[in-house]
Design a protein around this motif. Structure first.
Motif, short mmCIF file in Angstrom:
data_model
loop_
_atom_site.label_atom_id
_atom_site.label_comp_id
_atom_site.label_asym_id
_atom_site.label_seq_id
_atom_site.Cartn_x
_atom_site.Cartn_y
_atom_site.Cartn_z
N THR A 4 0.21 -13.25 9.34
CA THR A 4 1.14 -14.36 9.55
C THR A 4 0.35 -15.63 9.86
OG1 THR A 4 1.37 -13.90 11.91
CG2 THR A 4 2.96 -12.84 10.44
N HIS A 30 12.71 -19.98 -7.18
CA HIS A 30 12.94 -18.96 -6.15
C HIS A 30 12.70 -17.59 -6.77
CE1 HIS A 30 15.97 -17.38 -2.91
NE2 HIS A 30 14.72 -17.28 -2.50
N LYS A 33 13.19 -13.01 -2.84
CA LYS A 33 13.99 -13.33 -1.65
C LYS A 33 13.24 -14.15 -0.62
CE LYS A 33 17.37 -9.65 -1.72
NZ LYS A 33 18.04 -8.63 -0.94
N THR A 34 11.94 -13.95 -0.50
CA THR A 34 11.17 -14.63 0.55
C THR A 34 10.24 -15.71 0.00
OG1 THR A 34 9.44 -12.96 0.45
CG2 THR A 34 11.21 -12.61 2.06
N GLU A 35 10.25 -15.94 -1.30
CA GLU A 35 9.29 -16.87 -1.90
C GLU A 35 9.98 -18.04 -2.60
OE1 GLU A 35 5.64 -16.86 -5.14
OE2 GLU A 35 6.66 -15.01 -4.68
N ILE A 53 5.78 -18.46 1.01
CA ILE A 53 6.31 -17.14 1.33
C ILE A 53 6.65 -17.20 2.80
CG2 ILE A 53 5.90 -14.67 1.46
CD1 ILE A 53 4.04 -14.94 -0.93
N ALA A 54 7.94 -17.13 3.09
CA ALA A 54 8.46 -17.38 4.45
C ALA A 54 7.71 -16.59 5.52
CB ALA A 54 9.95 -17.05 4.50
N LYS A 56 4.65 -16.17 6.12
CA LYS A 56 3.36 -15.55 5.83
C LYS A 56 2.35 -16.46 5.17
CE LYS A 56 5.21 -10.95 5.54
NZ LYS A 56 5.27 -9.71 4.85
#
Length: 111
Positions: A4, A30, A33-35, A53-54, A56
């Protein structure tokens, strides 16, 4: 190995991302889901991609990453901030949050 970003890492990245001031958001992707991938046009430098990347990772990339069908969130962001210009890039206090101050015409947004 730490997977992180710390607030100190983000402080350093915020300094690096100052090249984005006056950059225009061309497109938003997008791929998962997290990128997110933001396509910018930077005056004097040309196109640049910012991959997020949320929680990270956040870095410049030489390639765009997109999906076949954009998500609803991606479409909403495209509707409101495509074409916006970055006025300021800053870190909120000593938290793990980077904020982009955007301006599109007379409207202001924060991402």
């Amino acid at each position: 190995m730490n997977k992180t970003l710390s607030s100190v890492d983000l402080f350093t990245l915020t300094t690096e991302f100052q090249v984005l001031v006056k950059a225009k958001i061309q497109q938003i992707y997008h791929p998962s889901k997290t990128e997110f991938c933001l396509h910018f046009h930077i005056p004097g430098k040309g196109k640049q991609y910012l991959r997020i990347i949320a929680g990270k990772m956040i870095n410049f990339s030489s390639e765009k990453r997109s999906s076949l069908k954009p998500s609803g969130l991606c479409m909403l962001l495209r509707k409101h901030i495509s074409g916006a210009v970055i006025e300021k890039v800053w870190q909120k206090d000593s938290e793990r949050i980077i904020i982009f101050d955007l301006k599109q015409g007379e409207k202001k947004f924060y991402l």
